[in-house]
Design an enzyme around this catalytic site. Structure first.
Site, PDB file in Angstrom:
ATOM      1  N   GLY A  38       8.548  23.951 -78.259  1.00  0.00           N
ATOM      2  CA  GLY A  38       9.301  25.092 -77.736  1.00  0.00           C
ATOM      3  C   GLY A  38       8.395  25.951 -76.885  1.00  0.00           C
ATOM      4  O   GLY A  38       7.344  25.497 -76.412  1.00  0.00           O
ATOM      5  N   THR A  47       8.123  17.791 -75.242  1.00  0.00           N
ATOM      6  CA  THR A  47       6.926  17.635 -76.080  1.00  0.00           C
ATOM      7  C   THR A  47       7.264  16.693 -77.231  1.00  0.00           C
ATOM      8  O   THR A  47       8.405  16.666 -77.686  1.00  0.00           O
ATOM      9  CB  THR A  47       6.541  19.022 -76.645  1.00  0.00           C
ATOM     10  OG1 THR A  47       6.060  19.801 -75.563  1.00  0.00           O
ATOM     11  CG2 THR A  47       5.470  18.945 -77.725  1.00  0.00           C
TER      12      THR A  47
HETATM   13  N1  ASP Z   1       5.228  23.957 -76.813  1.00  0.00           N
HETATM   14  C1  ASP Z   1       4.904  23.337 -75.558  1.00  0.00           C
HETATM   15  C2  ASP Z   1       4.092  24.305 -74.727  1.00  0.00           C
HETATM   16  O1  ASP Z   1       4.431  25.475 -74.712  1.00  0.00           O
HETATM   17  C3  ASP Z   1       6.111  22.935 -74.791  1.00  0.00           C
HETATM   18  C4  ASP Z   1       7.242  22.328 -75.603  1.00  0.00           C
HETATM   19  O2  ASP Z   1       7.109  22.092 -76.761  1.00  0.00           O
HETATM   20  O3  ASP Z   1       8.314  22.068 -75.036  1.00  0.00           O
HETATM   21  O4  ASP Z   1       3.180  23.882 -74.076  1.00  0.00           O
END
Ligand code: ASP
Length: 349
Positions: free
Chosen positions: A269, A217
């Site tokens: 995350g 992300t």
């Molecule tokens: N937070 C994002 C989600 O859960 C994924 C990430 O940040 O890696 O969609």
């Protein structure tokens, strides 16, 4: 009298030591104007090739440079955030835009949000499948509608009719992400991984191939010459997601939050935990109400997420130009640029 003199001396020495420590803490007086992340997760040097490391470093540097160039020209922090996120959305390296992960059905459903610290206006889109740069769609929702969040087909129609570039579904195909989906599905079938907390945590700990079904992300926070903050986040979500799952990234207060009185924040995350923690807003609230520094506020929130069983990172930039890049994973793609244009990029702990 002698004793009183001794006490004076001791107090003097103690305060000298204290002010020394204080100074040591304050050595970094650098004023940062932008901080970005390209996702947090199991990112370890021994699993990284020099070529891949160089490619990530170059992409992060390009993103920071594009934001900095606009800030230097006197453009707004909103424009700088959008420009930096666009660079990462256009790179296949990150789980956002071009490099988005695949859903269980083999599709790409993208989420993004952006917030202006001056006006507290915000825009977000979720589950869009044909918008090249979802952060631009989020900005369009903010600037050109009376709403904050649009999802699916409606968001796509609105974005396309407001000048956002559209692309065929095939644009988002990358072999690496496709293979990642196939591996995750195989692991799920053989019981090695499942869409539940315990199995994901186990796979993270054992470090099996797809321990990280989501990282990559992207997010950015900027501070412009007028002292205005902006923050934005863009993602493909989580590999193998289904049932119309939406994570924290497009949710104002969880994935993104920005307030000129406190700070701009972007999360990355395990989204479900960030939503329950209302993570980005909590950082701001800790600064505003508990008078914590950006560093301490992000640490507290990551700590709380960790205790709940989640993992990831948070970047933040406060109104005075102090940054924080806090995470509880083995790495986070991240970087800063200061007011003199000095770019620093980091990957591992
Ligand atoms: N937070 C994002 C989600 O859960 C994924 C990430 O940040 O890696 O969609």
């Amino acid at each position: 009298m002698k004793n009183i003199f001794r006490i004076f001396c001791l107090v003097g020495v103690a305060s000298a030591v204290l002010s020394c420590t204080d100074q040591a803490v304050k050595t970094d007086e650098t004023k940062y104007v932008m901080v970005i992340h390209g996702g947090a997760g199991t990112i370890e040097k021994q699993h990284m090739t020099p070529e891949k490391e160089a490619a990530y470093t170059a992409a992060l540097t390009e993103a920071l440079q594009s934001g900095y160039d606009l800030l230097k020209e006197g453009k707004s922090s909103m424009d700088a955030v959008q420009a930096a996120v666009n660079v990462m959305e256009n790179s296949p390296l990150f789980n956002a835009g071009k490099g988005a992960v695949f859903t269980n059905e083999g599709k790409n459903e993208l989420d993004a949000s952006i917030m202006d610290g001056k006006t507290l206006k915000a825009g977000a889109v979720a589950g869009v499948t044909n918008i090249k740069n979802p952060i631009n769609a989020a900005r369009a929702v903010m600037d050109k509608s009376e709403h904050v969040m649009m999802v699916g087909k409606g968001a796509e129609l609105f974005a396309a009719s407001n000048g956002c570039d559209t692309v065929p579904a095939s644009y988002f195909f990358t072999q690496e992400r496709w293979d990642q989906l196939q591996r995750t599905k195989r692991e799920e079938e053989t019981g090695r991984a499942a869409f539940n907390d315990v199995d994901i945590r186990k796979s993270r700990i054992s470090g099996v191939a797809d321990a990280d079904k989501k990282f990559g992300t992207v997010g950015a926070v900027a501070l412009d010459k007028d002292g205005n903050l902006a923050a934005g986040t863009s993602t493909g979500g989580m590999t193998n997601k289904r049932y119309g799952r939406v994570g924290d990234s497009p949710i104002i207060g969880a994935g993104t939050y920005c307030n000129n009185l406190t700070a701009g924040i972007s999360s990355t995350g395990w989204g479900e935990y960030y939503i329950r923690e209302v993570a980005a807003n909590r950082v701001s609230a800790l600064i505003e109400l508990k008078k914590l520094s950006i560093e301490d506020a992000t640490k507290q929130v990551i700590d709380e997420i960790g205790k709940m069983g989640g993992d990831g990172g948070i970047i933040g930039l406060d109104k005075s130009g102090k940054v924080a890049m806090t995470f509880n994973t083995s790495g986070m793609y991240r970087g800063t640029v200061d007011e003199n244009g000095k770019i620093s990029v980091y990957i591992y702990k």
